[in-house]
Design an enzyme around this catalytic site. Structure first.
Site, PDB file in Angstrom:
ATOM      1  N   SER A 120     -85.345-111.829-100.148  1.00  8.53           N
ATOM      2  CA  SER A 120     -86.099-111.749-101.478  1.00  8.53           C
ATOM      3  C   SER A 120     -85.493-112.616-102.548  1.00  8.53           C
ATOM      4  O   SER A 120     -84.340-113.331-102.403  1.00  8.53           O
ATOM      5  CB  SER A 120     -85.967-110.298-102.114  1.00  8.53           C
ATOM      6  OG  SER A 120     -84.602-110.102-102.585  1.00  8.53           O
ATOM      7  N   HIS A 121     -86.495-113.377-103.387  1.00 13.20           N
ATOM      8  CA  HIS A 121     -85.897-114.081-104.487  1.00 13.20           C
ATOM      9  C   HIS A 121     -84.613-113.377-105.105  1.00 13.20           C
ATOM     10  O   HIS A 121     -83.668-114.148-105.291  1.00 13.20           O
ATOM     11  CB  HIS A 121     -87.088-114.386-105.677  1.00 13.20           C
ATOM     12  CG  HIS A 121     -86.569-115.160-106.676  1.00 13.20           C
ATOM     13  ND1 HIS A 121     -86.575-116.389-106.513  1.00 13.20           N
ATOM     14  CD2 HIS A 121     -86.260-114.896-107.946  1.00 13.20           C
ATOM     15  CE1 HIS A 121     -86.186-116.841-107.691  1.00 13.20           C
ATOM     16  NE2 HIS A 121     -85.725-115.965-108.418  1.00 13.20           N
ATOM     17  N   LEU A 122     -84.607-112.162-105.351  1.00 12.66           N
ATOM     18  CA  LEU A 122     -83.295-111.640-106.104  1.00 12.66           C
ATOM     19  C   LEU A 122     -82.111-111.646-105.237  1.00 12.66           C
ATOM     20  O   LEU A 122     -81.191-112.115-105.696  1.00 12.66           O
ATOM     21  CB  LEU A 122     -83.669-109.941-106.344  1.00 12.66           C
ATOM     22  CG  LEU A 122     -82.880-109.403-107.134  1.00 12.66           C
ATOM     23  CD1 LEU A 122     -82.217-110.114-108.649  1.00 12.66           C
ATOM     24  CD2 LEU A 122     -83.199-107.901-107.650  1.00 12.66           C
TER      25      LEU A 122
END
Length: 121
Positions: free
Chosen positions: A73-75
Site C-alpha cells: 500500500s502507499h502508506l
C-alpha cells in the site's frame, strides 16, 4: 488471518520493523491526526483506521494500526521509505489489547518496538 491463527503466528504484521520513540497519541485515523495539525514533537500513533493512500507527516515515528493493510500500500511504502516503525493488526481485538495496556501512557513519551515476526511492544 485464519492461517496465522492456525500457525500460532502473532496477530500483527510488521510493515516496517524497528523501534521508535515519541509521545503516544491516539486518533481514529491518520487523516484525523493530519487535520489536528499537531506538529513539532515526535509521535507514536495508535490508529483505528487508515485508507492506505495517506502520506505520513515527518514527526510521526511509529504507527500501530487496528486493521490489516497491504504490504505494498502507499502508506506501507511511505513508512518504509521514511523509516516509520509500523505494525498492522489482523483485527480489533489485538489492537484493543495494546490500546488498553498503553492507556496510562497516552501523552507520555514511549518506545515502541516491532520485530519482523510481528511482535509489538
Amino acid at each position: 488471518k485464519t492461517a496465522k491463527h492456525q500457525l500460532g503466528a502473532p496477530p500483527w504484521t510488521a510493515l516496517q520493523p524497528g523501534s521508535a520513540v515519541g509521545k503516544l497519541a491516539e486518533y481514529g485515523s491518520l487523516q484525523e491526526f493530519v487535520d489536528s495539525k499537531q506538529q513539532g514533537e515526535d509521535l507514536v500513533l495508535l490508529l483505528k483506521h487508515a485508507e492506505g493512500e495517506e502520506d505520513i507527516p515527518p514527526n510521526v515515528k511509529g504507527i500501530v494500526l487496528a486493521q490489516e493493510l497491504p504490504l505494498l500500500s502507499h502508506l506501507g511504502v511511505r513508512a518504509r521509505q521514511q523509516g516509520v516503525v509500523f505494525a498492522c493488526s489482523d483485527g480489533e481485538a489485538p489492537f484493543n489489547e495494546i490500546k488498553s495496556a498503553a492507556k496510562s501512557m497516552v501523552g507520555k513519551v514511549v518506545e515502541m518496538g516491532v520485530d519482523v515476526s510481528g511482535s509489538v511492544t
